[in-house]
Design an enzyme around this catalytic site. Structure first.
Site, PDB file in Angstrom:
ATOM      1  N   ARG A 227      88.463 -57.883  33.088  1.00 15.88           N
ATOM      2  CA  ARG A 227      89.264 -58.730  32.196  1.00 15.88           C
ATOM      3  C   ARG A 227      89.829 -59.934  32.927  1.00 15.88           C
ATOM      4  NH1 ARG A 227      92.678 -53.858  30.136  1.00 15.88           N
ATOM      5  NH2 ARG A 227      91.400 -52.844  31.744  1.00 15.88           N
TER       6      ARG A 227
ATOM      7  N   LEU B  81      98.571 -44.675  58.328  1.00 17.65           N
ATOM      8  CA  LEU B  81      98.268 -44.476  56.903  1.00 17.65           C
ATOM      9  C   LEU B  81      96.889 -43.827  56.708  1.00 17.65           C
ATOM     10  CD1 LEU B  81      98.980 -45.299  53.846  1.00 17.65           C
ATOM     11  CD2 LEU B  81      97.365 -47.165  54.244  1.00 17.65           C
TER      12      LEU B  81
ATOM     13  N   HIS C 149      85.757 -58.094  40.677  1.00 16.23           N
ATOM     14  CA  HIS C 149      85.657 -57.022  41.683  1.00 16.23           C
ATOM     15  C   HIS C 149      85.835 -57.577  43.092  1.00 16.23           C
ATOM     16  CE1 HIS C 149      84.635 -54.428  38.481  1.00 16.23           C
ATOM     17  NE2 HIS C 149      83.385 -54.820  38.335  1.00 16.23           N
TER      18      HIS C 149
ATOM     19  N   ARG D 131      95.980 -44.177  30.610  1.00 16.77           N
ATOM     20  CA  ARG D 131      95.198 -42.941  30.604  1.00 16.77           C
ATOM     21  C   ARG D 131      94.768 -42.633  32.029  1.00 16.77           C
ATOM     22  NH1 ARG D 131      91.933 -46.505  27.403  1.00 16.77           N
ATOM     23  NH2 ARG D 131      90.465 -47.683  28.705  1.00 16.77           N
ATOM     24  N   LEU D 132      94.278 -41.410  32.224  1.00 21.91           N
ATOM     25  CA  LEU D 132      93.911 -40.987  33.584  1.00 21.91           C
ATOM     26  C   LEU D 132      92.445 -41.254  33.911  1.00 21.91           C
ATOM     27  CD1 LEU D 132      95.909 -37.674  34.061  1.00 21.91           C
ATOM     28  CD2 LEU D 132      96.413 -39.941  34.945  1.00 21.91           C
TER      29      LEU D 132
ATOM     30  N   ASP E 166      92.670 -51.089  37.951  1.00 28.60           N
ATOM     31  CA  ASP E 166      91.917 -51.418  36.739  1.00 28.60           C
ATOM     32  C   ASP E 166      92.183 -52.861  36.305  1.00 28.60           C
ATOM     33  OD1 ASP E 166      90.179 -50.952  34.676  1.00 28.60           O
ATOM     34  OD2 ASP E 166      91.591 -49.844  33.427  1.00 28.60           O
TER      35      ASP E 166
HETATM   36  C1  IPE Z   1      88.904 -46.121  36.010  1.00 30.46           C
HETATM   37  O1  IPE Z   1      88.760 -47.336  35.383  1.00 30.46           O
HETATM   38  C2  IPE Z   1      88.031 -46.045  37.227  1.00 30.46           C
HETATM   39  C3  IPE Z   1      88.397 -46.913  38.350  1.00 30.46           C
HETATM   40  C4  IPE Z   1      89.448 -47.674  38.412  1.00 30.46           C
HETATM   41  C5  IPE Z   1      87.479 -46.882  39.459  1.00 30.46           C
HETATM   42  P1  IPE Z   1      87.735 -47.531  34.173  1.00 30.46           P
HETATM   43  O2  IPE Z   1      87.849 -48.959  33.769  1.00 30.46           O
HETATM   44  O3  IPE Z   1      86.392 -47.051  34.557  1.00 30.46           O
HETATM   45  O4  IPE Z   1      88.326 -46.548  33.084  1.00 30.46           O
HETATM   46  P2  IPE Z   1      88.208 -46.578  31.507  1.00 30.46           P
HETATM   47  O5  IPE Z   1      86.747 -46.666  31.172  1.00 30.46           O
HETATM   48  O6  IPE Z   1      88.937 -47.786  31.023  1.00 30.46           O
HETATM   49  O7  IPE Z   1      88.851 -45.314  31.057  1.00 30.46           O
HETATM   50  C1  IPE Z   2      88.380 -51.762  37.706  1.00 30.71           C
HETATM   51  O1  IPE Z   2      88.173 -52.853  36.885  1.00 30.71           O
HETATM   52  C2  IPE Z   2      87.271 -51.567  38.707  1.00 30.71           C
HETATM   53  C3  IPE Z   2      86.424 -50.404  38.432  1.00 30.71           C
HETATM   54  C4  IPE Z   2      86.526 -49.595  37.413  1.00 30.71           C
HETATM   55  C5  IPE Z   2      85.358 -50.157  39.363  1.00 30.71           C
HETATM   56  P1  IPE Z   2      87.229 -52.795  35.610  1.00 30.71           P
HETATM   57  O2  IPE Z   2      85.861 -53.191  36.029  1.00 30.71           O
HETATM   58  O3  IPE Z   2      87.326 -51.500  34.929  1.00 30.71           O
HETATM   59  O4  IPE Z   2      87.866 -53.950  34.732  1.00 30.71           O
HETATM   60  P2  IPE Z   2      88.129 -53.926  33.173  1.00 30.71           P
HETATM   61  O5  IPE Z   2      88.894 -52.681  32.882  1.00 30.71           O
HETATM   62  O6  IPE Z   2      86.800 -53.931  32.522  1.00 30.71           O
HETATM   63  O7  IPE Z   2      88.923 -55.157  32.913  1.00 30.71           O
HETATM   64 MG    MG Z   3      88.512 -50.776  33.477  1.00 28.23          MG
END
Ligand code: IPE
Ligand code: IPE
Ligand code: MG
Length: 253
Positions: free
Chosen positions: A37, A144, A50, A207-208, A33
């Site tokens: 940001r 792996l 990404h 969080r999960l 995650d």
């Molecule tokens: C969880 O991250 C999903 C992935 C890492 C693919 P999100 O960014 O979607 O989760 P929330 O919205 O912060 O809970």
């Molecule tokens: C994780 O990064 C990638 C996916 C959820 C696909 P985010 O895109 O959720 O990045 P933030 O949480 O908005 O920074």
């Molecule tokens: Mg995110």
């Protein structure tokens, strides 16, 4: 040059010290995650995060191979991520193909097997095609297991399991008194896999987000403020060392 911390031993390195075995988790799951940001902080579009995150996936796989982790499950796209703006969703669903185009030869060389969990059928054709190709190409590898959670949501997974079980009961392939924890596990996308020993989530969120709700019942959690594109071997090793200090009691003493 690769550096290996002397006190971070894999099971393979210390087969005879059963009592004080310094353990490497067999199955590590990561909620990757913070890409958006990371990009925002640099004045870049979210998708730049990404893209950077994709290269970090490869380096993380290399680290997992180095420390003899058996299964690495990476949350790549959640069933809730469809809520994002269409161009971002499209970009995210193109990344598996780009990742495999760049890295599949090296993954094959490293004996990595690629699998997925989640609603595979509902992914776009081009995503399915690229990922299926990689699964087929690596199916006989026994290093792996790189397991991508793609279009994955745990509540959907549980609903799906309930439906499959009900159907097998209707078809007299199963009876209700056979229902136990191990049977439920067999009807989840993760069938046949051990539950994660360690869950890592980057970006400071604790969080999960609908990830592996059943499978994480006794998993050790490790959170870091580091954003996914900044994740690296040093931070991964920090998590592994912290895991080694945990005492897993499973309700016992
Ligand atoms: C969880 O991250 C999903 C992935 C890492 C693919 P999100 O960014 O979607 O989760 P929330 O919205 O912060 O809970
Ligand atoms: C994780 O990064 C990638 C996916 C959820 C696909 P985010 O895109 O959720 O990045 P933030 O949480 O908005 O920074
Ligand atoms: Mg995110």
């Amino acid at each position: 040059m690769q550096m290996k911390l002397p006190f971070l031993k894999s099971k393979k390195d210390s087969p005879s010290q059963d009592n004080e075995l310094i353990t490497i988790p067999e199955h590590v799951a990561i909620i990757m995650d913070g890409n958006g940001r990371w990009a925002k902080k640099r004045g870049l579009p979210r998708v730049a995060g990404h893209k950077e995150g994709m290269d970090v996936v490869k380096r993380t796989v290399d680290t997992a191979v180095k420390y003899n982790i058996k299964i690495l499950t990476l949350f790549a796209f959640s069933s809730e991520n469809w809520k994002r703006p269409k161009p971002e969703v499209e970009y995210l669903l193109k990344l598996p193909k780009e990742f495999l185009h760049t890295y599949l030869p090296d993954l094959i060389k490293n004996n990595v097997r690629i699998e997925t969990i989640g609603d595979f059928d509902s992914l776009p054709e081009h995503t399915k095609e690229a990922v299926q190709y990689a699964k087929d190409k690596t199916k006989d590898n026994n290093g792996l297991l790189l397991n991508f959670a793609l279009n994955y949501g745990s509540r959907n997974e549980i609903i799906r399991a309930i439906k499959l079980i009900s159907k097998d009961i209707d078809d007299s392939k199963l009876s209700l008194d056979q229902l136990d924890e191990s049977l439920i596990s067999k009807y989840l996308y993760t069938q046949g896999l051990t539950d994660p020993d360690l869950l890592i989530r980057t970006s400071g969120e604790q969080r999960l987000s609908n990830f592996l709700l059943w499978q994480l019942a006794y998993t050790e959690f490790w959170f870091t403020d580091v954003l996914w594109p900044d994740f690296n071997e040093k931070i991964f090793v920090e998590a592994l060392l912290d895991y080694q200090r945990r005492s897993r009691r499973y309700g016992g003493i």
